[in-house]
Scaffold this motif. Structure first.
Motif, PDB file in Angstrom:
ATOM      1  N   PHE A 341       0.832  -1.205   0.000  1.00 25.33           N
ATOM      2  CA  PHE A 341       0.000   0.000   0.000  1.00 25.33           C
ATOM      3  C   PHE A 341       0.866   1.254   0.000  1.00 25.33           C
ATOM      4  O   PHE A 341       0.535   2.257  -0.652  1.00 25.33           O
ATOM      5  N   ALA A 342       1.979   1.227   0.719  1.00 22.00           N
ATOM      6  CA  ALA A 342       2.870   2.386   0.746  1.00 22.00           C
ATOM      7  C   ALA A 342       3.391   2.704  -0.653  1.00 22.00           C
ATOM      8  O   ALA A 342       3.515   3.879  -1.035  1.00 22.00           O
ATOM      9  N   GLU A 343       3.666   1.672  -1.425  1.00 20.37           N
ATOM     10  CA  GLU A 343       4.117   1.876  -2.801  1.00 20.37           C
ATOM     11  C   GLU A 343       3.041   2.541  -3.645  1.00 20.37           C
ATOM     12  O   GLU A 343       3.346   3.199  -4.649  1.00 20.37           O
ATOM     13  N   GLN A 344       1.782   2.370  -3.239  1.00 15.14           N
ATOM     14  CA  GLN A 344       0.658   2.965  -3.966  1.00 15.14           C
ATOM     15  C   GLN A 344       0.230   4.312  -3.387  1.00 15.14           C
ATOM     16  O   GLN A 344      -0.793   4.865  -3.790  1.00 15.14           O
ATOM     17  N   GLY A 345       0.998   4.817  -2.416  1.00 18.27           N
ATOM     18  CA  GLY A 345       0.703   6.128  -1.861  1.00 18.27           C
ATOM     19  C   GLY A 345      -0.185   6.133  -0.644  1.00 18.27           C
ATOM     20  O   GLY A 345      -0.702   7.187  -0.253  1.00 18.27           O
ATOM     21  N   TYR A 346      -0.374   4.957  -0.001  1.00 18.41           N
ATOM     22  CA  TYR A 346      -1.208   4.870   1.198  1.00 18.41           C
ATOM     23  C   TYR A 346      -0.337   4.578   2.418  1.00 18.41           C
ATOM     24  O   TYR A 346       0.511   3.681   2.390  1.00 18.41           O
ATOM     25  N   ALA A 347      -0.574   5.329   3.482  1.00 16.86           N
ATOM     26  CA  ALA A 347       0.216   5.188   4.707  1.00 16.86           C
ATOM     27  C   ALA A 347      -0.635   4.614   5.830  1.00 16.86           C
ATOM     28  O   ALA A 347      -1.842   4.883   5.923  1.00 16.86           O
ATOM     29  N   LEU A 348       0.001   3.828   6.688  1.00 15.04           N
ATOM     30  CA  LEU A 348      -0.650   3.312   7.885  1.00 15.04           C
ATOM     31  C   LEU A 348      -0.772   4.448   8.886  1.00 15.04           C
ATOM     32  O   LEU A 348       0.229   5.002   9.344  1.00 15.04           O
ATOM     33  N   THR A 349      -2.005   4.823   9.230  1.00 16.65           N
ATOM     34  CA  THR A 349      -2.221   5.966  10.123  1.00 16.65           C
ATOM     35  C   THR A 349      -2.792   5.585  11.477  1.00 16.65           C
ATOM     36  O   THR A 349      -2.833   6.409  12.381  1.00 16.65           O
ATOM     37  N   ALA A 350      -3.252   4.357  11.627  1.00 17.12           N
ATOM     38  CA  ALA A 350      -3.748   3.880  12.927  1.00 17.12           C
ATOM     39  C   ALA A 350      -3.757   2.367  12.913  1.00 17.12           C
ATOM     40  O   ALA A 350      -3.914   1.740  11.856  1.00 17.12           O
ATOM     41  N   LEU A 351      -3.584   1.794  14.099  1.00 18.34           N
ATOM     42  CA  LEU A 351      -3.557   0.333  14.210  1.00 18.34           C
ATOM     43  C   LEU A 351      -4.023  -0.073  15.590  1.00 18.34           C
ATOM     44  O   LEU A 351      -3.593   0.497  16.595  1.00 18.34           O
ATOM     45  N   ARG A 352      -4.923  -1.069  15.608  1.00 19.40           N
ATOM     46  CA  ARG A 352      -5.348  -1.651  16.883  1.00 19.40           C
ATOM     47  C   ARG A 352      -5.253  -3.169  16.773  1.00 19.40           C
ATOM     48  O   ARG A 352      -5.535  -3.735  15.711  1.00 19.40           O
ATOM     49  N   ALA A 353      -4.855  -3.793  17.857  1.00 17.15           N
ATOM     50  CA  ALA A 353      -4.674  -5.249  17.873  1.00 17.15           C
ATOM     51  C   ALA A 353      -5.489  -5.827  19.017  1.00 17.15           C
ATOM     52  O   ALA A 353      -5.571  -5.234  20.109  1.00 17.15           O
ATOM     53  N   PHE A 354      -6.068  -7.014  18.782  1.00 18.40           N
ATOM     54  CA  PHE A 354      -6.999  -7.596  19.747  1.00 18.40           C
ATOM     55  C   PHE A 354      -6.648  -9.058  20.029  1.00 18.40           C
ATOM     56  O   PHE A 354      -6.347  -9.829  19.120  1.00 18.40           O
ATOM     57  N   ASP A 355      -6.770  -9.434  21.283  1.00 19.90           N
ATOM     58  CA  ASP A 355      -6.462 -10.802  21.709  1.00 19.90           C
ATOM     59  C   ASP A 355      -7.717 -11.655  21.623  1.00 19.90           C
ATOM     60  O   ASP A 355      -8.329 -11.997  22.636  1.00 19.90           O
ATOM     61  N   VAL A 356      -8.091 -11.994  20.392  1.00 24.69           N
ATOM     62  CA  VAL A 356      -9.285 -12.815  20.196  1.00 24.69           C
ATOM     63  C   VAL A 356      -8.946 -14.301  20.080  1.00 24.69           C
ATOM     64  O   VAL A 356      -9.826 -15.123  19.796  1.00 24.69           O
ATOM     65  N   PHE A 357      -7.679 -14.652  20.320  1.00 27.52           N
ATOM     66  CA  PHE A 357      -7.255 -16.053  20.334  1.00 27.52           C
ATOM     67  C   PHE A 357      -6.372 -16.310  21.554  1.00 27.52           C
ATOM     68  O   PHE A 357      -5.195 -16.677  21.418  1.00 27.52           O
ATOM     69  N   PRO A 358      -6.882 -16.114  22.774  1.00 27.51           N
ATOM     70  CA  PRO A 358      -6.053 -16.317  23.974  1.00 27.51           C
ATOM     71  C   PRO A 358      -5.473 -17.734  24.018  1.00 27.51           C
ATOM     72  O   PRO A 358      -6.059 -18.689  23.511  1.00 27.51           O
ATOM     73  N   MET A 359      -4.325 -17.835  24.626  1.00 24.62           N
ATOM     74  CA  MET A 359      -3.570 -19.085  24.804  1.00 24.62           C
ATOM     75  C   MET A 359      -2.858 -19.534  23.525  1.00 24.62           C
ATOM     76  O   MET A 359      -2.081 -20.474  23.563  1.00 24.62           O
ATOM     77  N   THR A 360      -3.128 -18.869  22.410  1.00 23.61           N
ATOM     78  CA  THR A 360      -2.435 -19.173  21.162  1.00 23.61           C
ATOM     79  C   THR A 360      -1.557 -17.978  20.793  1.00 23.61           C
ATOM     80  O   THR A 360      -1.635 -16.915  21.407  1.00 23.61           O
ATOM     81  N   SER A 361      -0.760 -18.144  19.754  1.00 23.46           N
ATOM     82  CA  SER A 361       0.092 -17.044  19.293  1.00 23.46           C
ATOM     83  C   SER A 361      -0.633 -16.121  18.332  1.00 23.46           C
ATOM     84  O   SER A 361      -0.073 -15.112  17.901  1.00 23.46           O
ATOM     85  N   HIS A 362      -1.881 -16.422  17.990  1.00 26.46           N
ATOM     86  CA  HIS A 362      -2.600 -15.653  16.980  1.00 26.46           C
ATOM     87  C   HIS A 362      -3.165 -14.360  17.549  1.00 26.46           C
ATOM     88  O   HIS A 362      -3.490 -14.271  18.738  1.00 26.46           O
ATOM     89  N   GLU A 364      -5.549 -10.643  16.145  1.00 25.95           N
ATOM     90  CA  GLU A 364      -6.301  -9.964  15.088  1.00 25.95           C
ATOM     91  C   GLU A 364      -5.939  -8.479  15.126  1.00 25.95           C
ATOM     92  O   GLU A 364      -5.909  -7.865  16.201  1.00 25.95           O
ATOM     93  N   VAL A 365      -5.665  -7.921  13.961  1.00 26.86           N
ATOM     94  CA  VAL A 365      -5.217  -6.530  13.875  1.00 26.86           C
ATOM     95  C   VAL A 365      -6.104  -5.787  12.882  1.00 26.86           C
ATOM     96  O   VAL A 365      -6.470  -6.318  11.833  1.00 26.86           O
ATOM     97  N   VAL A 366      -6.446  -4.542  13.222  1.00 23.07           N
ATOM     98  CA  VAL A 366      -7.167  -3.674  12.290  1.00 23.07           C
ATOM     99  C   VAL A 366      -6.271  -2.484  11.985  1.00 23.07           C
ATOM    100  O   VAL A 366      -5.854  -1.761  12.895  1.00 23.07           O
ATOM    101  N   ALA A 367      -5.963  -2.300  10.706  1.00 23.16           N
ATOM    102  CA  ALA A 367      -5.100  -1.207  10.277  1.00 23.16           C
ATOM    103  C   ALA A 367      -5.899  -0.200   9.458  1.00 23.16           C
ATOM    104  O   ALA A 367      -6.803  -0.572   8.699  1.00 23.16           O
ATOM    105  N   HIS A 368      -5.556   1.068   9.608  1.00 23.23           N
ATOM    106  CA  HIS A 368      -6.214   2.158   8.879  1.00 23.23           C
ATOM    107  C   HIS A 368      -5.191   2.773   7.941  1.00 23.23           C
ATOM    108  O   HIS A 368      -4.118   3.217   8.370  1.00 23.23           O
ATOM    109  N   LEU A 369      -5.500   2.793   6.657  1.00 25.31           N
ATOM    110  CA  LEU A 369      -4.579   3.294   5.643  1.00 25.31           C
ATOM    111  C   LEU A 369      -5.223   4.442   4.880  1.00 25.31           C
ATOM    112  O   LEU A 369      -6.378   4.341   4.448  1.00 25.31           O
ATOM    113  N   VAL A 370      -4.473   5.535   4.732  1.00 21.38           N
ATOM    114  CA  VAL A 370      -4.961   6.691   3.981  1.00 21.38           C
ATOM    115  C   VAL A 370      -3.833   7.200   3.098  1.00 21.38           C
ATOM    116  O   VAL A 370      -2.694   6.750   3.188  1.00 21.38           O
ATOM    117  N   LYS A 371      -4.154   8.150   2.270  1.00 18.56           N
ATOM    118  CA  LYS A 371      -3.135   8.755   1.423  1.00 18.56           C
ATOM    119  C   LYS A 371      -1.986   9.291   2.278  1.00 18.56           C
ATOM    120  O   LYS A 371      -2.209   9.834   3.369  1.00 18.56           O
TER     121      LYS A 371
END
Length: 377
Positions: A341-362, A364-371
């Motif tokens: 996305f960065a190559e296409q002109g979009y930057a990561l502007t926010a990120l949140r991560a959630f522990d929806v798989f406790p006891m495992t290494s997995h 879930e992440v939500v990233a926000h990308l804008v120009k």
């Protein structure tokens, strides 16, 4: 609940079964930590915590391998975050379903945050603080998995596979599974900000397995995108319509297009989404190449574990959205796509991560990308 392993090609004499004493280094993507033998050989070690001194037993490794794999079978100097695994089959040589039962829940989340940050740094060139947030649901990291499937031994007992193995281990009671996990509901209801939607699901349809995940992910996507009435939204890898349903409430049903490749999920999306939402069935990259050649204000991506990949990222950028919400279950795939996305002109502007798989290494992440040029929110 665990992946079936690939057959391995031997590259010289095997060292499986050897024991070595090592100092455990940083956590790595995949549920293990990095250690080095006296000769500098890299070993990925499960059942350890960074900073510990342990005895490892090599589980995979030949002369020609770039790295070996091992289990920590004896702890000589324990981390203060080490706990007794609640499950009797969570440990070296046993069930491969959980990676971190030996780690305090708070430290589990810190380790996952380190992995997300490291993948973004290494693959996307971004140095960002990451916090993995707890999600309501379950019981102290247990009994959260609402959907589960098991193998069975010849005598009929339920079983799980050993880590990276076809071998089965009897599992009388999977402690991360909810009591109803083997017979989940064919309908799920999600309420966000006082608005509720019901979703029909095929027997083999995808749905978040943590009871708190659908709500927290929808809330996060809605907050980051801040969709306005009349904006056009493209929901890719839309599943049964979770994000599209709530975005349609914000922008209007006729302003939303959902694309899903799984036939049953796409049929369910047609049932679940309000009249006016357009649902297209097919491979996302193929659909984007042959249709929807028009601008969209917002895009949601919720790809499978391998990520969206460059072809899809380029197609998304061609639609010139003002913002993209990327929901990821694999930090490495996310980081690679963020770099694209960065190559296409979009930057990561926010990120949140959630522990929806406790006891495992997995995680879930939500990233926000804008120009490019926007500040981190």
């Amino acid at each position: 609940m665990t992946r079936r392993p690939r057959d391995r090609i031997a590259r010289g004499a095997s060292h499986a079964g050897e024991r070595h004493t090592v100092d455990v280094g940083p956590v790595a993507h995949g549920g293990h930590c990095v250690a080095r033998l006296d000769d500098g050989r890299v070993v990925f070690v499960r059942h350890a915590i960074p900073g510990e001194r342990v005895v490892i037993e090599v589980t995979e490794g030949t002369d020609g391998d770039k790295f070996w794999r091992a289990d920590a079978v004896e702890v000589l100097s324990a981390s203060g975050d080490r706990v007794r695994p609640p499950c009797p089959v969570a440990g070296p040589g046993l069930c491969g379903g959980c990676d971190f039962q030996h780690v305090d829940l708070g430290r589990q989340r810190a380790l996952k945050a380190e992995v997300v940050a490291e993948q973004l740094r290494r693959l996307a060139g971004l140095d960002l603080p990451v916090v993995v947030e707890a999600v309501p649901g379950g019981l102290h990291g247990l009994r959260w998995r609402t959907r589960a499937s098991f193998a069975h031994l010849p005598d009929g007992r339920r079983a799980m596979r050993r880590h990276r193995s076809h071998d089965l281990v009897a599992v009388e009671d999977c402690l991360i599974a909810a009591p109803s996990a083997e017979s989940p509901s064919s309908h799920e209801q999600v309420e966000v900000a006082g608005v509720s939607h019901e979703f029909a699901l095929a027997a083999d349809g995808f749905w978040q397995v943590h009871p708190g995940a659908p709500r927290v992910l929808v809330e996060t996507v809605l907050d980051l995108l801040a969709a306005q009435p009349g904006e056009k939204v493209l929901d890719l890898y839309a599943g049964v319509g979770l994000f599209a349903a709530f975005l349609a409430d914000r922008v209007g049903p006729d302003r939303v297009v959902a694309v899903e490749g799984h036939p049953a999920a796409a049929r369910d999306a047609v049932t679940n989404l309000p009249s006016g939402v357009r649902v297209l069935r097919g491979d996302v990259a193929t659909v984007l190449r042959g249709a929807l050649d028009e601008p969209f204000d917002l895009v949601v991506l919720d790809p499978p574990r391998e990520g969206a990949r460059r072809a899809v990222v380029e197609q998304v950028a061609q639609r010139a959205p003002r913002a993209v919400a990327y929901v990821a279950c694999d930090p490495a795939a996310l980081a690679r796509d963020v770099a694209s996305f960065a190559e296409q002109g979009y930057a990561l502007t926010a990120l949140r991560a959630f522990d929806v798989f406790p006891m495992t290494s997995h995680v879930e992440v939500v990233a926000h990308l804008v120009k490019s040029g926007s500040r981190l929110r």
